[in-house]
Each structure stands twice: as structure tokens, then as C-alpha cells.
Design an enzyme around this catalytic site. Structure first.
Site, short mmCIF file in Angstrom:
data_model
loop_
_atom_site.label_atom_id
_atom_site.label_comp_id
_atom_site.label_asym_id
_atom_site.label_seq_id
_atom_site.Cartn_x
_atom_site.Cartn_y
_atom_site.Cartn_z
N SER B 44 1.24 47.79 -52.47
CA SER B 44 1.35 48.45 -53.83
C SER B 44 3.09 48.89 -53.30
O SER B 44 4.09 49.28 -53.60
CB SER B 44 1.15 49.89 -53.07
N LEU B 130 -0.79 61.90 -54.63
CA LEU B 130 0.06 62.04 -55.86
C LEU B 130 -0.01 62.96 -56.80
O LEU B 130 -0.19 63.93 -57.08
CB LEU B 130 -1.38 60.66 -56.38
N ASP B 160 1.22 54.14 -60.92
CA ASP B 160 0.68 54.39 -61.86
C ASP B 160 -0.62 55.22 -62.77
O ASP B 160 -0.76 55.84 -62.98
CB ASP B 160 0.43 52.64 -62.95
N ASN B 190 1.91 48.56 -61.89
CA ASN B 190 1.10 46.93 -61.34
C ASN B 190 -0.09 47.23 -61.63
O ASN B 190 -1.07 46.57 -60.94
CB ASN B 190 1.56 47.57 -59.46
N LEU B 192 -3.13 48.28 -60.98
CA LEU B 192 -4.47 47.92 -60.15
C LEU B 192 -4.50 48.94 -59.61
O LEU B 192 -3.09 49.76 -58.32
CB LEU B 192 -4.72 47.33 -59.66
N SER B 348 4.36 90.97 -65.58
CA SER B 348 3.01 91.02 -64.57
C SER B 348 3.40 90.89 -63.16
O SER B 348 2.33 91.93 -63.15
CB SER B 348 1.76 90.27 -65.12
N GLU B 369 1.27 76.22 -63.55
CA GLU B 369 1.37 76.96 -61.46
C GLU B 369 2.42 75.76 -60.83
O GLU B 369 2.76 75.60 -59.73
CB GLU B 369 0.56 77.26 -61.34
N ARG B 476 -2.78 95.57 -58.89
CA ARG B 476 -2.37 95.58 -60.65
C ARG B 476 -2.01 97.28 -60.93
O ARG B 476 -0.89 97.66 -60.90
CB ARG B 476 -3.30 95.05 -61.02
#
Lengths: 624, 624
Positions: B44, B130, B160, B190, B192, B348, B369, B476
Site C-alpha cells: 500500500s 479509514l 481507494d 491501487n 486492491l 435544539s 455528525e 431537554r
């Protein structure tokens, strides 16, 4: 309120003008339900009423008298906050009475909750956390086409605000990649989110570009032109491509005082305004909508389950629990309801072993953990027993989906591999150190953490029959098999591989720390300290009785876990003992450092959870 | 090994043939480092070596002698597993010695960890999970342009496989939306992944369509043609548009035996193969690469902090803690380092109050988020104090980012509103019932849960100076202010609003349950039972001393929390008491039901955490 007989029944051939009347009825009922409840999202319902009126009269093939009909289409409200609209549709279908709609919506104990859940027989999955419904819909569509062989279509209604969630694009990507021609999403582009204009506003062309770039068919329509909507849904249902209908709509449509006005998100109309709105919308109607019936199902009887022959291991051989998980999965494939989902780490979690045996029930979601869980939930809603596996660390990516899976009352088995500092050189990004806390706190969950291949095998198999969300934590490295193949591992139980009447301390471990505890017990024995060892392979539920007995009999405990100190095994043990009014001398060893790279032994030692630390703690507790 | 003097220094004008030599050096070093370590991802690294050689010689404007130079460009390896390549670049830059690269990579205690972390001065953020690095890069680019006014560019190298993560598309969307012309992602296509071919393989046109649909500029190149890469990076740096370079590459490039072969992901080359590879790559080189220097910074001195005048509340007035949070935030805006991020729920969470006062430091990430947290981490890496807020339930969407923020040693303040069943009619999808477990288990976190506006104000302000990840849980509904404005609320402390020497039970609450405890204490007093009440506004760290004293003095505790039973306040209290060898009679009231809709009072009661249940538990504990 007395039951009002429907004034007219609209079938699939109903004139579009009557369909528009139905849309107005859905609007009126959305307004009435939310005003009556004093909360809810009427304006988000009004924008999509025309879309849903066309869908339910002309396209949704659904047997309202038999929601269990396996050929029924599925409708998922990804914008779950538009529940007034969904429930108004149920009233229009004749399955929810006007009285229930107006007088129970959002009330305590009612099934018409603020956001839809499967306590309703016409709802497959719980929604309300945005960006999820569309992802579940992909899972249901996959199940319909690739598992059940049913002709049903899956329809999902999305809001435009939720299109900002990455999970939506994971879903669209998978719909496109799998060419799910039975999948249609309808995006209600009403331009206004909770805080004003959405990111893309009414730029329907931008949505269309994105949809097409993700390999789905995009159809752009005026969402209030029932004829155009009908044509779009007809095209969507042509069985040629996964489709996203991008409907330009107006939030609050039909009520002049609020239509396209900011500041009306999530607000019921005050009584007086609601009265004017109902009048403007043409008053209360009592139309019954009965759209097309499902086609005769092509239900291939699911093949009978073959015998599940679980692998057996010899005591003493070195086997990783993740490897045992994979082999057990492959054996469980003899059950035709078992399906497996991977997030492109199947050769690490060993889920891939299942693929080799049952490729047709193995789903590669690539590195999209949210979609992996969502697809599993969708398949579970269709009666399958999904196993979904990735690194324990990366299950955190899907936390919101796992949480919501519990609200969906879904039954699924998760496995997280590569837990803890045990993994070694890859470092903290790959280490699951929070997963026990996450999974224990899921409603109704079961959390399992086998220490050897025999228990991993038994527990993997047990998960196929556990209700709710179950979780199996597996370890990277290979460790000796501790138990003979015929040993049983009841959920909620534990094992006591070392025990004598002279024990003066109990060492509690699971997974890798079980092996550290055993090594520590050996060393302590050499020093004349008899240590009991408890294998807590069932973290939730916990074997409180065995722990309490150990506390009473040995008076001192060392608990070692390859996890952060909060929410894991140590706190579970302390709580169980506390509940028994026991406060033994207890040393809790857990990962308090921020680890780096190293060998397993180095990192266990640095984290203070190695055999050396356990020995030291035991010595201190026993006054040696 | 002796230090080897560089044989040649490559500057920005270096011939491309020499740049290719540098790429081969990076390859050789990637192979050597990973083979020496016995683990890592050389293939990689090899695919991206040409890309990085061109970048570091000709485009990355970086003062290697001063990584703190505020005008330095930033380079984020979103594909963090290509760390051999990154560290080889550091060697080529002359800041890491060959000896360190070859003999410490992935070893215990080394700073060259398996995946990059900011223990290295040239690394801004930790990567390895990732789909995150690109999201952080967006945050850094936003900080550079909109906060710092620095001319730096932000470069990020993506794999990728990670393009399947939804978070990547949140990031690309934001780069496009904000027109971040200082942002360039380079995707190393690449083909793979870990388990074989990626979803899109070498379909660079598909990537380009997606990138363009998300409103970034796409440039497609042969990633091994250094001239083409140079031209693409020149275009990317033209300051005209956010750019994604889609580079078609070959995994394992340069080593014939493994290039484009499956089965080589994450595997070091065995010694012999490594030897042949190094020979094939032209042997060991000692080139020094010193690319362009950063432009003179345009650093506008940050304006001095104005006086922070926090709002004051009168005891007894009804104020929601989320409202107090918003007003305190607005006051904290007097500090120019404070920035606020929203996920389209600012009205909120009340984060929106900050926007009105300091719109230029308020970032709307819409319902994304993960990107909200990532942008916060990026800004924190640039020295800002971000506050990011959404519903507590929806912070679970960003769990993996929060976990990784701790690995990044980031300092940020999170706030989750709408916690627990207290929210009422909206139902379980909107209820934060797992957030305490999630946030407590984050490394080095602080978890705060104020029960009134005064404490919410003080704690919101305190978070601006707390290290690491801090979390404020807000409620709340509006509840009475309990404390006068001058009261202090040290982190790790607690309050005891009811206390006498005759107390026979202690009621422990936080947030809404604090008010339930107070009401219960009143009722118990009427029955002749004196109850102490402890306000656990600091859940982590916990005031173990006060709890232990209460246990000793009153002998019995009721702990009530609006959260699932696992990983929250109850287990924290049990653990703290257990550590003191205390096992008082203790009833832990928490949400064990799967809630639906209803009023706050109905849901608190159904969940068993209302004043009635607290009274009943106290009665039982005191034998009444």
C-alpha cells in the site's frame, strides 16, 4: 368519536384527481394528529403527502389484511419524523382508526409513537435517526432478491436534510452496486431542514448528479404534480434499475400560512391555525385507499436446515478465537437462515470462512460498517439470522445503527475481532478498547468474550438462537484451547478452570487476560499462593453467583481486562458484587494508558494487565 | 548503523527523473522498514510512492526545520496504514534517521507507530481508522482559510478502499460546499483492498463522477507518471477549487513478484523477497528532499480575549441546561480560540446562540455528525477550542471519530442534548441512553452532567480549559435553578443540596434525576425519612470521597440515572464505592425498558427512575 365508514374506496385505477383528494386527506390527518398530540412534524408530512398518496393507491403492492404476506412490498420512512403522514396512510388503508390516530399519537403506551417502530405490524424497522431508513431498505431489497426470491419492491421515503449523512451514500452506493432494481428511494426535497435551508436547497439537479454518480437511476419530478409522480413511480417499478426519485416539494404544502416558511420544523399547528388549515385543505375526508395487491409469492420453501457439525479442537492446541468464530460460522451455514456480512476484513475476522461454503449468503459491504449493520437489520426484519463482523474498533463506526437495531427489535449477531492492546504492532487505531462499554449499554444485548476456541465455537453457535443484539468479542492471537469439545458454555455462565478449597485470591479474566490469569496462577502457585481463576466468557449477562462465591471464599479478586476501565468487565464485576453487598479486596486492572505499537507481551505489560501485574496485584491483596 | 550523509539534495526544481529516484528510495525504505518490523503495509506504500515523491519535492510547502511554522502546508495520511511510506518521507526530509526508520518502526515505545499519531511533530492527527483523515483535512483547511487566515494548503492521501466509507462523502461534500480551494485529496486507486478487488476497481471515471457530483474538481492521472502527477498537483494548487486527484496506481508497484497481486495486503516482504525487491528498485539511496518552503505567513495576530461574562440565573427560575449551555457558549465567544460546530440541530442544542454572536466562528456541518467531529479535531489541531453539539443519541454516529480524537490527543468539548427518556414524546430514536457509557470509555475523557443552569454554565466554561475530550450532557426540559450564580463546580466534585446528620439514605442523581431525587427527598421528609441528596454533576472524574462518606454516614443509597444501567452513573458509583471497600445497601434505578412516547413524567415513571420509584426504593432500604 364514532367510527366513520369510508365514503369511497380508491383502488389502483383511481383517477389522479381522487388520488389528490387522498393526499389532502393525508395532510388533514397529519395536521390533526400532531395538533392533537401537541408535538410532531406536520410540515414535513405535508410536503410528502402527494408522493405517498400516489404510492399507496397505485404502486405499493400490499395486502393490508395480511402484513405478513411475504410478497408484500415494503415501505420504510427514512424520514421517520414524518410519522403523522405514515400513520395517516395507515388510517387511509383502514388499519388504524381515526380515533386511534387523533387520540393516541405520541401518547404514553401508544403504538403510534413519535417515530415509527416495528410495534406496528406494517413497519419493518425503527427510524428517526436520520440516514438509516434508506440503508435498511437496501438490506430488505437484498433479502428479497437474493435470499427470499420474492417479487416485492422496497420503497423508502427520505428527507433532504438526511442526504448530508454519509450513511445515505453508503446505501445508494450499495443499491447501485448490487443493481437492486427492486429498490426505490423517494427524496422529499422540501428545501427546509430543522435550522433553515438545507445544504442543497431545491437544487434537484445536484441530487440527481450525485445519485447517478453512485450508479442509481435518478428521476426528478415536481412532488406535488400527482401525474408526474405517478409516471416516475411507474418508471421506478419497471424492474430495470435501482431508482431514486428526487421530488421537489414545499414544506407545509397546502397550508398557505406556513408553506415554505422557516421556523415551522417539528412544530404542531396551534389549534386555531390547524382549524384554518383543515378548512383550506378541504376538510376532513374518509377515503379508503386500497392499492394493488402483491403478486402471488414465488416463495421457494427455505431448504431444511442440515445438521450443524461444529468444529472440535484439542485441548492445548493454539487457535485464535477469531479463527474458531469463522469455522463455527461456516458450520452454522447448514442453517439456511444464517447469513453473514463483512466490511472487507473477512480474512481478519475469519467471517470469510463462511463465504467459501455459502457464497450466496455472504454479503461484502466493503469498508462501510454502517451499511453492514443496516443490511443486517434489513435481513433480520425478513427473518434471517445475520452475523456481521469487523474489527471491534470499527464497530464503533456503526454505533448509532446498533443502538437503533435494538429499537427495531432486531435479532442479530455481531462479532468484533482484534480487541484490545493484544493486537500488538498496529497500534491504537485498530484496538477495540471501548467495545464492551458500547455493546453492554445496548438495550437487551448479550455480550460474550470467549477465551479459547472451544468456547468461541459454542458461543458463536449459541448466538444463532439468542434474541436481540448479541456480540462476540474475539482476539487476534492464537492461544491454547482450554476446554474439551463437549464442554458447554451457557450464556450467563462462567468457567472456573482453577479452583481449590485453599484459594486465597480469585483471578478474573476473559479473552487474552484469561490466559494471563492462568499463567499468573501458575506463578502464584510456585510462590505458595493458591489462586482461583474465573473465565468470564459471558460478560452480559454475568455469572454473579460464581463471582460472589469466589469473593466470599477467597476474599480477594483481581479483575484484568483488555479494555478501558469504564463500562467493561471490571465495572460489571464490581456492580454484581455490590448488588450482593460484597466489597472484597479487589484490584481492577484495565487499559488506562494510550497504547502505541509493540508486541502483545510488551503492550499487555505496559497496560498493566499482563501476568506480571496480575501476580503483583494478587500478592498485594494476599499480603505477600 | 552509522548515519549516512545524503548524497544529493532535491529541491523544488529537481528534475522529474530525480523525483522518480526519490520515489524509488521511498519504496525501498517502505520495504525495508516493514520487513524489519515484521509487519506493516509495504504494498500500500509502494503504490503511492510516486505521488508522494512529487508532492514532497515540488508542492508541499513545508519548513522541516520548524514543524510549528503556522504557514506550513499539512499532509494527512488518510490511508494511515501506509505509514512506511510516510516515515520514509520523513527520512527523505532528513527529520527521521535511517536507523530510527529501520530499527524502531512498529517497535514498543517508538514514535514510528503502526499508524501515524501526533506524537510525531509532523503529524497533525491520528489516522488508521479509514475514512477519517480526509475528514480531518477538511477541518484543517477550514481553519486555515476561515480562522487563521493562513496561506497553507492541506493535502491528504486516501486509499481507494476507504472511499466506500460514508464519512468520505461527508468530507468531500463539505470541501465542495465550502469551496475549500486550499484542499487537495489524492486517492491512490491501487485496485486492491484487504480482501481482493475494491468495489470500483480501477474505474477512475466512476470516482471522478462522484467527486464532481459532490462539487469538487476531479483530476485523473496515472499515478506512476511523475510528470502527469506533477501537472495534476500544480493544477490542484492553483487556488481555484477543492480538488481530488484520482491516481490510477498499482499495488506493490516496482516489485514485479508482488505488483498487482492479491494476497499481499498488510504483509511485509519476507527477507529474501525484500532483498530482491530492494535490488529491483535500484538499491538503497540517500537522497534528501527539501521541497518549497512555506510562504511568509499572513498570520493576523489572534485578537485578545475579551472578558467572558457568563450569564447568571436566579435560583428557582426554570431553565433548561441546554439553554444555559448555549448562552454560556455565546459568552465564551469572547475568547477568540473558541469555535462552535453544529449538525443542523443548533436550535435544539442551543449551540445556535453562539452563531448569533460570532457567526464567523460557527460552522454548520448539516446532518453529518462524523464530519462535525472531524472538523472539530482538525480545528483543535490548529490550536482552537472547538465545541461540537448535537443530540446525545446522535453523537453515537461519530463514536469512531470521538475514539480516534483521543488517539489524536485532541482537545475538544462535546455536548449532547436531549438525553434520556426525559425528552418525552419523540421516542427512543431521539433519546440518548448510551452516551454516558460511550463517553466515559473514551481515553482521558471528562464527563459532565449538570442538573441546573448555574452548574451547566460553569461547566460549559470549564470545558474551555480542560485537556482531552470533554462531554457535557444536557437535558431537554426546563427545571428550577438550584444554585446561586457564584457557586463553583470543580470538575471531579459534587454537590450535596440536601444533607443532615440524621440522614438514613442518600439519593444520588444527575440531570433530571437530581430533580427527582430532590422531590423524593421532600416526600420522604414528610414521611419522617431524612434523605441526603448528592448531585453528581461530574460523572468522570467522580467525587468518590463524598459518595463514600455518604455511604458510611447514611448506610444506604439510591442511584437514579436516565441512561441504560450499563456504563453510566450507577456503575461508576458502585465502582467508586467498591474501591473504598464499601458495599452499602444500594438500589440502582436506570432505564431497563425500551421506552416509547409519552410525557416526561410518564416515561420517567415507566422507566423506574421517577420520584415515586426513588421514594419506594428509599423506603425499602430504610426498612420503612
Amino acid at each position: 368519536m364514532t367510527a366513520q365508514a369510508p365514503t369511497e374506496t380508491l383502488g389502483p385505477e383511481a383517477d389522479l384527481a381522487r388520488v389528490f383528494d387522498l393526499a389532502q386527506q393525508l395532510r388533514v390527518d397529519s395536521v390533526r394528529a400532531s395538533t392533537s398530540a401537541g408535538s410532531g412534524h406536520p410540515t414535513s408530512s405535508l410536503s410528502a403527502a402527494d408522493l405517498m398518496a400516489v404510492l399507496m393507491t397505485r404502486h405499493l403492492r400490499y395486502d393490508w389484511d395480511d402484513p405478513g404476506n411475504p410478497a408484500n412490498d415494503h415501505l420504510v420512512f427514512s424520514k421517520g419524523h414524518a410519522s403523522p403522514l405514515l400513520y395517516a396512510m395507515f388510517r387511509a388503508a383502514g388499519v388504524v382508526a381515526e380515533d386511534e390516530l387523533l387520540n393516541t399519537y405520541r401518547r404514553f403506551g401508544a403504538r403510534l409513537e413519535g417515530h415509527p417502530t416495528p410495534v406496528l405490524p406494517w413497519v419493518d424497522v425503527a427510524t428517526g435517526s436520520l440516514g438509516q431508513g434508506i440503508a435498511y431498505a437496501v438490506g430488505i431489497a437484498l433479502a428479497g432478491r437474493d435470499l427470499e426470491g420474492q417479487p416485492y419492491r422496497v420503497w423508502t421515503l427520505c428527507g433532504d436534510s438526511e442526504m448530508a449523512e454519509g450513511s445515505v451514500w453508503e446505501a445508494v452506493d450499495k443499491a447501485g452496486r448490487h443493481r437492486l432494481a427492486n429498490f426505490t428511494a423517494i427524496v422529499d426535497v422540501n428545501r427546509l431542514g430543522q435550522c433553515g435551508a438545507t445544504e442543497l436547497g431545491w437544487d434537484t439537479a445536484a441530487y440527481a448528479r450525485r445519485i447517478e454518480a453512485f450508479d442509481c437511476r435518478a428521476l426528478t419530478v415536481d412532488g406535488h404534480d400527482v401525474g408526474a409522480v405517478d409516471r416516475a413511480l411507474t418508471t421506478a417499478a419497471d424492474g430495470k434499475a435501482p431508482t431514486v426519485v428526487i421530488a421537489r416539494t414545499v414544506k407545509g404544502r397546502g397550508v398557505g400560512e406556513i408553506a415554505d416558511h422557516e421556523g415551522w420544523h417539528g412544530k404542531p399547528l396551534p389549534e386555531e391555525l390547524a382549524g384554518r388549515a383543515v378548512a383550506e385543505l378541504g376538510g376532513v375526508r374518509h377515503l379508503l385507499a386500497r392499492g394493488p395487491r402483491p403478486p402471488a409469492g414465488t416463495q421457494a420453501d427455505r431448504p431444511p436446515a442440515g445438521p450443524v457439525e461444529l468444529p472440535r479442537y484439542d485441548v492445548g492446541e493454539d487457535v485464535a478465537t477469531r479463527s474458531a468464530f469463522g469455522k463455527a460460522l461456516a458450520a452454522l451455514g447448514a442453517r439456511p437462515d444464517v447469513v453473514v456480512l463483512d466490511a472487507e476484513v473477512g480474512n481478519s475476522t475469519h467471517a470469510e470462512d463462511f463465504k467459501k461454503a455459502y457464497p450466496q449468503r455472504y454479503f461484502q459491504t466493503y469498508i462501510a460498517e454502517q451499511q453492514m449493520i443496516a443490511a443486517a437489520v434489513g435481513m433480520a426484519a425478513r427473518g434471517y439470522r445475520p452475523y456481521a463482523a469487523t474489527f471491534a474498533a470499527f464497530l464503533t463506526r456503526a454505533h448509532d445503527f446498533i443502538r437503533m437495531a435494538a429499537v427495531s427489535r432486531a435479532t442479530l449477531a455481531l462479532s468484533g475481532s482484534h480487541c484490545g492492546v493484544e493486537i500488538g504492532a498496529d497500534g491504537p487505531s485498530q484496538m477495540g478498547l471501548e467495545d464492551l462499554a458500547m455493546m453492554r449499554a445496548v438495550h437487551g444485548s448479550t455480550v460474550l468474550y470467549p477465551g479459547d476456541a472451544t468456547s468461541a465455537t459454542a458461543l458463536t453457535a449459541a448466538m444463532a438462537d439468542l434474541p436481540g443484539i448479541s456480540y462476540l468479542r474475539t482476539t487476534r492471537g492464537a492461544y491454547p484451547v482450554l476446554y474439551p469439545a463437549d464442554e458447554t458454555f451457557p450464556v450467563g455462565g462462567s468457567k472456573t478452570p482453577r479452583r481449590s478449597d485453599q484459594d486465597t485470591v480469585t483471578l478474573v479474566g476473559a479473552g487474552v487476560t484469561l490466559h494471563e490469569c492462568l499463567a499468573a496462577a501458575d506463578q502464584l502457585a510456585d510462590e505458595g499462593i493458591r489462586a482461583r481463576v474465573v473465565d468470564l466468557y459471558s460478560v452480559k449477562p454475568l455469572d454473579a453467583e460464581t463471582l460472589a462465591r469466589a469473593a466470599r471464599e477467597t476474599g480477594a479478586l483481581v479483575v484484568a481486562e483488555d479494555h478501558h476501565p469504564e463500562g467493561g468487565i471490571g465495572e460489571a464485576v464490581r456492580s454484581a458484587l455490590g448488588a450482593e453487598r460484597l466489597a472484597p479486596a479487589l484490584t481492577h486492572l484495565a487499559v488506562t494508558v494510550l497504547p502505541g505499537s509493540g508486541t502483545t507481551a510488551e503492550l499487555l505489560d505496559e497496560a498493566g494487565i499482563s501476568r506480571n501485574h496480575i501476580v503483583r496485584a494478587a500478592r498485594a491483596l494476599t499480603g505477600r
